[in-house]
Scaffold this active site. Structure first.
Site, PDB file in Angstrom:
ATOM      1  N   GLU A   1      -9.658  -9.006  -5.771  1.00  0.00           N
ATOM      2  CA  GLU A   1     -10.019  -8.276  -7.000  1.00  0.00           C
ATOM      3  C   GLU A   1     -11.511  -7.968  -7.135  1.00  0.00           C
ATOM      4  O   GLU A   1     -12.107  -8.209  -8.179  1.00  0.00           O
ATOM      5  CB  GLU A   1      -9.543  -9.071  -8.222  1.00  0.00           C
TER       6      GLU A   1
ATOM      7  N   ASP B   1       5.910  -9.182  -9.956  1.00  0.00           N
ATOM      8  CA  ASP B   1       6.762  -9.630 -11.066  1.00  0.00           C
ATOM      9  C   ASP B   1       6.939  -8.455 -12.009  1.00  0.00           C
ATOM     10  O   ASP B   1       6.088  -7.568 -12.075  1.00  0.00           O
ATOM     11  CB  ASP B   1       6.268 -10.912 -11.764  1.00  0.00           C
TER      12      ASP B   1
ATOM     13  N   ASN C   1      -7.078  -8.164  -1.352  1.00  0.00           N
ATOM     14  CA  ASN C   1      -5.986  -8.206  -2.333  1.00  0.00           C
ATOM     15  C   ASN C   1      -6.453  -7.643  -3.682  1.00  0.00           C
ATOM     16  O   ASN C   1      -7.529  -7.981  -4.158  1.00  0.00           O
ATOM     17  CB  ASN C   1      -5.556  -9.675  -2.493  1.00  0.00           C
TER      18      ASN C   1
ATOM     19  N   HIS D   1       1.894  -6.666 -10.501  1.00  0.00           N
ATOM     20  CA  HIS D   1       2.326  -7.269 -11.769  1.00  0.00           C
ATOM     21  C   HIS D   1       2.680  -6.092 -12.674  1.00  0.00           C
ATOM     22  O   HIS D   1       1.794  -5.454 -13.255  1.00  0.00           O
ATOM     23  CB  HIS D   1       1.191  -8.091 -12.375  1.00  0.00           C
TER      24      HIS D   1
ATOM     25  N   GLU E   1       2.188 -10.067  -5.215  1.00  0.00           N
ATOM     26  CA  GLU E   1       2.345 -10.834  -6.460  1.00  0.00           C
ATOM     27  C   GLU E   1       3.354 -10.181  -7.399  1.00  0.00           C
ATOM     28  O   GLU E   1       3.170 -10.160  -8.621  1.00  0.00           O
ATOM     29  CB  GLU E   1       0.982 -11.006  -7.156  1.00  0.00           C
TER      30      GLU E   1
HETATM   31  C1  XIL Z   1      -2.892 -16.593 -11.857  1.00  0.00           C
HETATM   32  C2  XIL Z   1      -1.935 -17.772 -11.976  1.00  0.00           C
HETATM   33  O1  XIL Z   1      -0.616 -17.297 -11.944  1.00  0.00           O
HETATM   34  C3  XIL Z   1      -2.199 -18.524 -13.253  1.00  0.00           C
HETATM   35  O2  XIL Z   1      -1.437 -19.714 -13.293  1.00  0.00           O
HETATM   36  C4  XIL Z   1      -3.681 -18.874 -13.362  1.00  0.00           C
HETATM   37  O3  XIL Z   1      -3.945 -19.441 -14.608  1.00  0.00           O
HETATM   38  C5  XIL Z   1      -4.570 -17.650 -13.163  1.00  0.00           C
HETATM   39  O4  XIL Z   1      -4.228 -17.010 -11.957  1.00  0.00           O
HETATM   40  N1  XIL Z   1      -4.060 -12.165  -9.676  1.00  0.00           N
HETATM   41  C6  XIL Z   1      -4.161 -13.140  -8.706  1.00  0.00           C
HETATM   42  C7  XIL Z   1      -3.543 -14.476  -8.945  1.00  0.00           C
HETATM   43  O5  XIL Z   1      -4.661 -12.875  -7.620  1.00  0.00           O
HETATM   44  O6  XIL Z   1      -4.242 -15.505  -8.337  1.00  0.00           O
HETATM   45  C8  XIL Z   1      -3.406 -14.743 -10.430  1.00  0.00           C
HETATM   46  O7  XIL Z   1      -2.724 -15.976 -10.595  1.00  0.00           O
HETATM   47  C9  XIL Z   1      -2.699 -13.598 -11.116  1.00  0.00           C
HETATM   48  C10 XIL Z   1      -3.466 -12.324 -10.985  1.00  0.00           C
END
Ligand code: XIL
Length: 351
Positions: A145, A262, A191, A229, A260
């Site tokens: 990020e 969801d 990522n 997400h 990731e």
């Molecule tokens: C998130 C976790 O799911 C949470 O439990 C934590 O509090 C914060 O991080 N992008 C990412 C992940 O790359 O590492 C993040 O994970 C979600 C967004």
């Protein structure tokens, strides 16, 4: 006798194909989940994971704050536990992550270090951690990020607050070089979130330009992680836009992994979603899986957790939840069936 053995083998292969990992194996794509070691003590959690997934990644336990809570004191235990679990069940372990603007330990974030010190700290951290997990982690999110919504480099201790003394994307290049030196066999990923759709999206444009530039500079980068997400709204990340983005990234010779995934839906006070939202969610999961499968360079599909019992969504997006393919009690949801169908494991073509 021989034909009986063949029949049994065929039946076994069929049964195995009726899991996400079995179906994924046949299509040459890894199917992963973000996990935590505490939940792995729950039998249904561990057995579902081992049965359905061919890859795991620590949701939080391999981030800097967890790995080096006190300067110089490393905690590799959770990561080692995940590596053992992965090995015992024939799975890959994905590493997440080596450099991020948040989830850093207090001593680092509030340490008022100089640029030269931060440069040395990042180098030592990446060298130590990628070195420790050498041969255990097959792919790392090296930098996570680093870009802002409008496509510029995000303000962070690594870039400009005060930064590492390197200009532009220099710290990103170096992070990849250090990771590569520590584990030359590991696949190295950039990522990002919100950069999934190629259409009208400065951030996905910026990711493309960043990794293209890295390749031109000879930086050892092997792939891009697209987080995903998302919601059920097809406009947020469109099928065509994701398709076009995976196409242009893989055309550079890079892998794409969906890291990731969801799909959050509105839930009531008990965390329950409506049947129609779960159906829309299922269509979305199916759509994402089929887009990935169109591209040989799209090599992994990973969900951010796998059971609604353990998901960051309710906390991160109040009023939303039920975002994953298994419900609170580890029962497969419509989203699971849609993933399996998209992976080609079921005969039915659906509508
Ligand atoms: C998130 C976790 O799911 C949470 O439990 C934590 O509090 C914060 O991080 N992008 C990412 C992940 O790359 O590492 C993040 O994970 C979600 C967004």
């Amino acid at each position: 006798m021989r034909s009986l053995a063949i029949l049994l083998l065929a039946a076994l292969a069929h049964a195995q194909a009726q899991t996400l990992r079995g179906a994924g194996d046949k299509r040459g794509v890894l199917v992963g989940a973000a996990v935590d070691t505490r939940s792995m003590a729950v039998e249904a959690y561990a057995s579902t994971l081992a049965r359905e997934f061919s890859m795991i990644e620590a949701e939080n336990e391999m981030k800097w704050a967890a790995v080096e809570p006190t300067q110089g004191v490393f905690n590799f235990k959770p990561g080692d536990t995940l590596a053992e679990f992965a090995q015992a069940h024939g799975m890959k372990l994905r590493g997440h992550n080596l450099c991020w603007h948040i989830y850093n330990p207090g001593w680092l974030a509030k340490g008022n270090f100089t640029a030269a010190e931060l440069n040395a700290l990042l180098r030592t951290y990446i060298t130590t951690v990628a070195g420790h997990f050498k041969g255990k982690v097959f792919a790392w999110d090296v930098v996570n990020e680093a870009l802002g919504e409008s496509g510029g480099l995000r303000d962070s201790i690594w870039y400009n607050q005060p930064g590492t003394g390197l200009t532009g994307a220099g710290y990103i290049d170096e992070a990849f070089r250090w990771a590569h030196a520590a584990d030359p066999a590991a696949l190295l990923f950039y990522n990002e979130y919100g950069a999934e759709d190629a259409t009208d999206n400065p951030k996905s444009e910026a990711v493309y330009e960043l990794v293209k530039g890295m390749l031109a500079r000879g930086v050892p980068i092997h792939g891009v992680g697209l987080q995903l997400h998302i919601t059920t709204n097809p406009k947020s990340v469109s099928r065509g836009g994701l398709d076009a983005n995976i196409a242009r990234l893989t055309a550079l010779g890079l892998q794409v992994q969906l890291t990731e995934l969801d799909v959050r839906v509105p839930v009531d006070a008990e965390g329950k979603a409506s049947a129609s939202d779960l159906a829309a969610q299922a269509r979305r999961y199916g759509e994402i899986v089929s887009v990935c499968l169109k591209h040989p360079g799209c090599t992994a599909i990973q969900t951010w957790g796998f059971t609604d019992r353990r998901s960051w969504i309710p906390k991160q997006y109040p009023g939303f939840g039920a975002a994953l393919p298994f419900d609170f009690n580890f029962q497969a949801k419509p989203a699971y069936a849609a993933m399996l169908q998209a992976l080609g494991a079921t005969e039915s073509t659906g509508n």
